[in-house]
Structure formats: structure tokens, C-alpha cells
Design a protein around this motif. Structure first.
Motif, PDB file in Angstrom:
ATOM      1  N   VAL A  38       0.836  -1.203   0.000  1.00 39.69           N
ATOM      2  CA  VAL A  38       0.000   0.000   0.000  1.00 39.69           C
ATOM      3  C   VAL A  38       0.869   1.251   0.000  1.00 39.69           C
ATOM      4  O   VAL A  38       1.790   1.384   0.808  1.00 39.69           O
ATOM      5  CB  VAL A  38      -0.946   0.009   1.223  1.00 39.69           C
ATOM      6  CG1 VAL A  38      -1.802   1.260   1.227  1.00 39.69           C
ATOM      7  CG2 VAL A  38      -1.811  -1.235   1.224  1.00 39.69           C
ATOM      8  N   GLY A  88      -0.161   5.198  -0.044  1.00 46.05           N
ATOM      9  CA  GLY A  88      -1.274   6.152  -0.041  1.00 46.05           C
ATOM     10  C   GLY A  88      -2.582   5.395  -0.179  1.00 46.05           C
ATOM     11  O   GLY A  88      -2.863   4.491   0.602  1.00 46.05           O
ATOM     12  N   ASP A  89      -3.388   5.730  -1.213  1.00 43.99           N
ATOM     13  CA  ASP A  89      -4.658   5.020  -1.402  1.00 43.99           C
ATOM     14  C   ASP A  89      -4.582   4.054  -2.585  1.00 43.99           C
ATOM     15  O   ASP A  89      -5.598   3.620  -3.113  1.00 43.99           O
ATOM     16  CB  ASP A  89      -5.816   6.007  -1.563  1.00 43.99           C
ATOM     17  CG  ASP A  89      -5.717   6.849  -2.828  1.00 43.99           C
ATOM     18  OD1 ASP A  89      -4.637   6.879  -3.454  1.00 43.99           O
ATOM     19  OD2 ASP A  89      -6.729   7.477  -3.201  1.00 43.99           O
ATOM     20  N   ILE A  90      -3.346   3.702  -2.999  1.00 41.83           N
ATOM     21  CA  ILE A  90      -3.139   2.751  -4.095  1.00 41.83           C
ATOM     22  C   ILE A  90      -2.462   1.496  -3.541  1.00 41.83           C
ATOM     23  O   ILE A  90      -1.465   1.583  -2.820  1.00 41.83           O
ATOM     24  CB  ILE A  90      -2.261   3.352  -5.213  1.00 41.83           C
ATOM     25  CG1 ILE A  90      -2.855   4.666  -5.733  1.00 41.83           C
ATOM     26  CG2 ILE A  90      -2.043   2.342  -6.342  1.00 41.83           C
ATOM     27  CD1 ILE A  90      -4.238   4.545  -6.347  1.00 41.83           C
ATOM     28  N   GLY A  99     -11.913  -2.527  -4.129  1.00 41.82           N
ATOM     29  CA  GLY A  99     -11.425  -1.321  -4.783  1.00 41.82           C
ATOM     30  C   GLY A  99     -11.542  -1.401  -6.285  1.00 41.82           C
ATOM     31  O   GLY A  99     -11.950  -2.427  -6.846  1.00 41.82           O
ATOM     32  N   LYS A 143      -7.288   1.143  -6.516  1.00 43.21           N
ATOM     33  CA  LYS A 143      -7.624   2.297  -5.674  1.00 43.21           C
ATOM     34  C   LYS A 143      -8.403   1.744  -4.492  1.00 43.21           C
ATOM     35  O   LYS A 143      -9.477   1.184  -4.650  1.00 43.21           O
ATOM     36  CB  LYS A 143      -8.447   3.316  -6.448  1.00 43.21           C
ATOM     37  CG  LYS A 143      -8.712   4.583  -5.663  1.00 43.21           C
ATOM     38  CD  LYS A 143      -9.162   5.692  -6.597  1.00 43.21           C
ATOM     39  CE  LYS A 143      -9.392   7.016  -5.952  1.00 43.21           C
ATOM     40  NZ  LYS A 143      -8.843   7.302  -4.656  1.00 43.21           N
ATOM     41  N   VAL A 144      -7.809   1.870  -3.311  1.00 40.46           N
ATOM     42  CA  VAL A 144      -8.360   1.265  -2.103  1.00 40.46           C
ATOM     43  C   VAL A 144      -9.707   1.897  -1.741  1.00 40.46           C
ATOM     44  O   VAL A 144      -9.823   3.119  -1.634  1.00 40.46           O
ATOM     45  CB  VAL A 144      -7.369   1.421  -0.918  1.00 40.46           C
ATOM     46  CG1 VAL A 144      -7.948   0.847   0.358  1.00 40.46           C
ATOM     47  CG2 VAL A 144      -6.031   0.768  -1.263  1.00 40.46           C
ATOM     48  N   ALA A 145     -10.737   1.045  -1.540  1.00 42.31           N
ATOM     49  CA  ALA A 145     -12.073   1.525  -1.183  1.00 42.31           C
ATOM     50  C   ALA A 145     -12.234   1.666   0.333  1.00 42.31           C
ATOM     51  O   ALA A 145     -12.918   2.556   0.803  1.00 42.31           O
ATOM     52  CB  ALA A 145     -13.140   0.585  -1.734  1.00 42.31           C
ATOM     53  N   ASP A 146     -11.600   0.769   1.103  1.00 38.07           N
ATOM     54  CA  ASP A 146     -11.777   0.744   2.552  1.00 38.07           C
ATOM     55  C   ASP A 146     -10.447   0.381   3.199  1.00 38.07           C
ATOM     56  O   ASP A 146     -10.065  -0.787   3.257  1.00 38.07           O
ATOM     57  CB  ASP A 146     -12.854  -0.288   2.917  1.00 38.07           C
ATOM     58  CG  ASP A 146     -13.102  -0.369   4.419  1.00 38.07           C
ATOM     59  OD1 ASP A 146     -12.461   0.378   5.191  1.00 38.07           O
ATOM     60  OD2 ASP A 146     -13.925  -1.207   4.830  1.00 38.07           O
ATOM     61  N   ALA A 147      -9.740   1.399   3.686  1.00 37.44           N
ATOM     62  CA  ALA A 147      -8.407   1.185   4.259  1.00 37.44           C
ATOM     63  C   ALA A 147      -8.430   0.228   5.448  1.00 37.44           C
ATOM     64  O   ALA A 147      -7.436  -0.450   5.735  1.00 37.44           O
ATOM     65  CB  ALA A 147      -7.801   2.525   4.670  1.00 37.44           C
TER      66      ALA A 147
END
Length: 125
Positions: free
Chosen positions: A18, A20-22, A74, A104-108
Motif C-alpha cells: 500500500v 497512499g490510497d493505491i 477497490g 484504488k483502495v475503497a476501505d483502508a
């Protein structure tokens, strides 16, 4: 067997890195070793949003075909197109050139539920 400490892992032998949000996703050194020589990687879900544990593609080895499962929910934003001409890089460099997709992460929070390297090591013995 190589199990990098900085990555997260699934019971289905995918790894997740991971930034960031990728999230970059591939299969583990253990998985590629079990599959043997990989001859084809198929991902037709680029641009789609999938839930955790849904199939995002498949990997074909000389003796078998295995589904690839989303470790987290994601949108698949990129497929490693180098694998179309060099699927063997999954065998030679599963955590580097052999990566498969970027999401692209939907829920960290789902990332925290994945296994760390020690838990994965315990799973595969």
C-alpha cells in the motif's frame, strides 16, 4: 522462501503493498513456487470495482490454472501489461516486476485485516 516484512498477505497467497490510497497486488513467492512455470496471466477486470475475495483474473502455469482473488475492495486502475509478453517475471520476481494489478483502495480498514509477514509465514510453514 521470500516473505517481505513490509507487505500484507492473504490466505489465498496474494501480497499487497500500500502506497497512499493505491495498493499493488501480486502473488507470493510461495504461490509461484507451488504453481511452477507461469505461462499466462489474464486480467480482464481493469477499470472495474470489485469486492474483497472476488476473482480479478487468473494465472496459468504449465500444469494448472488458478483464480486470482482481490485481497481488498477497490477499483482496478492498472494491469501490469509487461506480463503479457513476460509472464515468467511472476516466477523470477514475484514482488517486483511480477506485480499484477494496482487498485484504488475503497476501505483502508480492510488492509489492517490482512496478515502480516509473520502470520503468513506461519500459514505456509
Amino acid at each position: 522462501m521470500n516473505i517481505p516484512q513490509e507487505l500484507k498477505y492473504t490466505k489465498d497467497h496474494e501480497w499487497v503493498k500500500v502506497e497512499g490510497d493505491i495498493a499493488t497486488i501480486g502473488i507470493t513467492d510461495f504461490a509461484q513456487g507451488e504453481l511452477g512455470d507461469i505461462v499466462y496471466v489474464e486480467v480482464e477486470t481493469e477499470g472495474e470495482t470489485l469486492d474483497a475475495e472476488e476473482v480479478f483474473g487468473s494465472v496459468e502455469a504449465v500444469k494448472t490454472v488458478s483464480d486470482l482473488f482481490m485481497p481488498i475492495s477497490g477499483e482496478i486502475i492498472e494491469f501490469n501489461e509487461e506480463l503479457e509478453s513476460e509472464p515468467e517475471s511472476v516466477n523470477s520476481d514475484p514482488y517486483g516486476d511480477g506485480w499484477m494489478i494496482k487498485v484504488k483502495v475503497a476501505d483502508a480498514a480492510q488492509i489492517d485485516a490482512l496478515m502480516d509477514a509473520d502470520a503468513y509465514k506461519a500459514l505456509v510453514g
